[in-house]
Design a protein around this motif. Sequence first.
Motif, PDB file in Angstrom:
ATOM      1  N   ARG A   5       0.832  -1.197   0.000  1.00 21.24           N
ATOM      2  CA  ARG A   5       0.000   0.000   0.000  1.00 21.24           C
ATOM      3  C   ARG A   5       0.869   1.251   0.000  1.00 21.24           C
ATOM      4  O   ARG A   5       1.898   1.296   0.677  1.00 21.24           O
TER       5      ARG A   5
ATOM      6  N   PHE B 192       2.953   7.104   3.662  1.00 18.92           N
ATOM      7  CA  PHE B 192       3.610   5.862   4.036  1.00 18.92           C
ATOM      8  C   PHE B 192       3.447   4.844   2.917  1.00 18.92           C
ATOM      9  O   PHE B 192       2.556   4.929   2.087  1.00 18.92           O
ATOM     10  N   ILE B 193       4.378   3.910   2.939  1.00 20.40           N
ATOM     11  CA  ILE B 193       4.314   2.741   2.068  1.00 20.40           C
ATOM     12  C   ILE B 193       4.399   1.556   3.005  1.00 20.40           C
ATOM     13  O   ILE B 193       5.145   1.586   3.992  1.00 20.40           O
ATOM     14  N   SER B 194       3.601   0.534   2.720  1.00 19.82           N
ATOM     15  CA  SER B 194       3.570  -0.579   3.664  1.00 19.82           C
ATOM     16  C   SER B 194       3.289  -1.910   2.986  1.00 19.82           C
ATOM     17  O   SER B 194       2.761  -1.969   1.883  1.00 19.82           O
TER      18      SER B 194
ATOM     19  N   ASP C 264       0.942  -4.788   4.090  1.00 16.48           N
ATOM     20  CA  ASP C 264      -0.148  -5.070   5.023  1.00 16.48           C
ATOM     21  C   ASP C 264      -0.497  -6.546   4.935  1.00 16.48           C
ATOM     22  O   ASP C 264      -0.703  -7.084   3.842  1.00 16.48           O
TER      23      ASP C 264
ATOM     24  N   TRP D 136      12.595  -0.652   8.212  1.00 20.67           N
ATOM     25  CA  TRP D 136      11.201  -0.245   8.271  1.00 20.67           C
ATOM     26  C   TRP D 136      10.641  -0.575   9.648  1.00 20.67           C
ATOM     27  O   TRP D 136      11.271  -1.279  10.426  1.00 20.67           O
TER      28      TRP D 136
ATOM     29  N   ASP E 272      -6.114  -1.090  10.842  1.00 19.86           N
ATOM     30  CA  ASP E 272      -6.043  -0.308   9.607  1.00 19.86           C
ATOM     31  C   ASP E 272      -7.047   0.837   9.680  1.00 19.86           C
ATOM     32  O   ASP E 272      -7.688   1.056  10.711  1.00 19.86           O
TER      33      ASP E 272
ATOM     34  N   LYS F 163       1.611  -4.980   9.944  1.00 19.31           N
ATOM     35  CA  LYS F 163       2.099  -4.007   8.986  1.00 19.31           C
ATOM     36  C   LYS F 163       3.613  -3.858   9.097  1.00 19.31           C
ATOM     37  O   LYS F 163       4.169  -3.818  10.186  1.00 19.31           O
TER      38      LYS F 163
ATOM     39  N   SER G 247       6.195  -1.060   7.519  1.00 18.31           N
ATOM     40  CA  SER G 247       6.000   0.219   6.822  1.00 18.31           C
ATOM     41  C   SER G 247       7.147   1.198   7.013  1.00 18.31           C
ATOM     42  O   SER G 247       7.965   1.067   7.917  1.00 18.31           O
ATOM     43  N   LYS G 248       7.128   2.182   6.144  1.00 19.11           N
ATOM     44  CA  LYS G 248       8.035   3.332   6.231  1.00 19.11           C
ATOM     45  C   LYS G 248       7.189   4.580   6.043  1.00 19.11           C
ATOM     46  O   LYS G 248       6.373   4.655   5.117  1.00 19.11           O
ATOM     47  N   THR G 249       7.380   5.566   6.925  1.00 24.24           N
ATOM     48  CA  THR G 249       6.573   6.779   6.912  1.00 24.24           C
ATOM     49  C   THR G 249       7.439   7.996   6.634  1.00 24.24           C
ATOM     50  O   THR G 249       8.568   8.097   7.118  1.00 24.24           O
TER      51      THR G 249
END
Length: 153
Positions: free
Chosen positions: A48, A57-59, A61, A92, A100, A108, A110-112
């Motif tokens: 995502r 963010f990219i994650s 999930d 990450w 969610d 999750k 992720s990186k924000t």
Amino acid sequence: MFTKEEASAIKKEFWTGLAQRLETRRSASGKRINWVNYKTGSRDIYFRMYADKKKAFISIDLGHEDIGIQELFYEQFLEFKSYLHNILGEEWDWELHTSDEIGRTVSKISKTLTDVNVFNKKDWNKLYDFFKPRIIALDEFWFDAKDNFDALK
């Protein structure tokens, strides 16, 4: 402040711009791919990308409705943590059993990116520079690792 329609149009323009920046890029398998709506081939694993007026963010999930199976997916990703971080070139954040945006329990990775606003076009290059290399790296990781997750389907 934007109306709902204006906000939707701005977001659509942003995501279209990202898609255009990626359209000539082939996946790790050499195929054409819809990068913005990346398909992992697994119903319960999603890549995502999200941006709003405060952050992006990219994650990865993990959304299996059975919490035990979701935990197995998470543990499988933990087995690949060093490899994933090596491909990404950064560490990450890892969260087991969080919520969610609609309240479902997910896990999750992720990186924000903070202090960006998708509604400010001056931030778009920063957002594009954030998303593009990471989704490409996720694709490379997934190309190498996805077969290891088939048994959990």
